[in-house]
Write an enzyme that holds these catalytic residues in place. Structure first.
Site, short mmCIF file in Angstrom:
data_model
loop_
_atom_site.label_atom_id
_atom_site.label_comp_id
_atom_site.label_asym_id
_atom_site.label_seq_id
_atom_site.Cartn_x
_atom_site.Cartn_y
_atom_site.Cartn_z
N ASP A 209 40.37 43.05 44.31
CA ASP A 209 39.36 44.06 44.66
C ASP A 209 37.99 43.42 44.64
OD1 ASP A 209 37.97 44.68 41.84
OD2 ASP A 209 40.12 44.42 41.52
N ASP A 211 35.48 44.63 42.74
CA ASP A 211 34.81 45.22 41.58
C ASP A 211 34.03 46.44 42.07
OD1 ASP A 211 34.69 44.78 38.70
OD2 ASP A 211 32.54 44.57 38.97
#
Length: 289
Positions: A209, A211
């Site tokens: 991802d 973040d």
């Protein structure tokens, strides 16, 4: 000396086709029980050991992983080279979910973990200026490239305590002010303990991802992370299964001195050392004690 590769990671990493004489073994030591039993076997003539960092079924949070027991157990088995495979978030647009990063630096923001084998009764200070082994990291990078993985060589890993993900303010701080590349919860104190145990250590960060800093990707969503992690596990397995051939069966001393990190590290005079502490260090520091 023979090469013995230890892999610390998730369940998808150790399900490797061709692993011979596979057996789950229990390893006991003075630092408590490791996260789980360790899967041992042989791949392309090289001994392998796979340790589920969070335990099968994911029973340990990042803060409760028994890091000292894990590293001690691998050392007792005879492991010479430790590959950490872990999920992480990215602070860089060009390091996207599904990419891998071969980490070479850390910023340790953890605070609820035992970070050293040494202490009162036997004091030691090792250098972690360069906390990963360049030789082992290069092998991981080559293995990733050969497996067709989009991989980035070098990067700074921000180790946070967790288990919650970052706030937006924290994410921006780590990205914009501190210059970090990825963020995770498990490589510290793992890397520090590996250095104390004189084990070569490499960190393979699998990006899941962006973040919380990224304006177009929203907040970190655990369901999205799990979906990406599943694909990353296949890539991670492809990387790991290429390492035995790259590293070879015969192992020379580490050219960077990882396996001699304790040569001048222990400061407590021999006659002042606590016998109980010395006994606990039999695997980790037995070479110098």
């Amino acid at each position: 000396m023979n090469t013995y590769i230890g892999v610390i990671g998730g369940s998808g990493i150790y399900d490797i086709e061709g692993l011979e004489n596979a057996e789950w073994v229990s390893v006991s030591g003075p630092w408590g029980a490791p996260s789980d039993q360790i899967l041992t076997g042989n791949l392309d003539g090289v001994n392998m050991a796979f340790l589920p960092r969070h335990g099968r079924g994911h029973v340990h949070s990042p803060s409760t992983v028994p890091y000292r027991a894990n590293i001690d157990a691998l050392k007792r088995l005879g492991v010479t080279d430790v590959i950490s495979v872990s999920a992480c978030g990215s602070f860089r647009e060009d390091r996207a979910p599904g990419d891998f990063v071969i980490v070479d630096q850390f910023i340790d923001r953890t605070f609820a973990r035992d970070k050293s084998f040494f202490g009162a009764g036997c004091v030691a200070h090792v250098s972690v200026a360069h906390p990963t082994c360049p030789r082992l990291s290069d092998a991981c990078y080559t293995a990733a490239k050969d497996a067709g993985i989009t991989v980035h060589k070098g990067g700074t890993y921000l180790a946070m305590e967790g288990p919650q993900f970052s706030s937006l303010a924290e994410s921006k701080l780590y990205r914009e002010n501190w210059g970090c590349d990825v963020i995770g919860m498990t490589n510290m104190p793992e890397a520090k303990l590996a250095r104390e145990a004189e084990l070569c250590y490499a960190s393979v960060a699998m990006i899941t991802d962006y973040d919380s800093w990224h304006p177009h990707h929203g907040e970190v969503d655990i369901s999205d992370i799990i979906a990406t992690l599943t694909g990353n596990a296949d890539k991670g397995r492809d990387l790991v299964k290429r390492l035995p051939v790259l590293l070879g069966t015969d192992r020379a001393p580490c050219p960077h001195g990882c396996d001699r990190a304790l040569d001048y590290a222990i400061l407590t005079a021999p006659d002042a050392r606590d016998p109980a502490m010395v006994a606990k260090l039999d695997a980790v520091a037995g070479r110098v004690l």
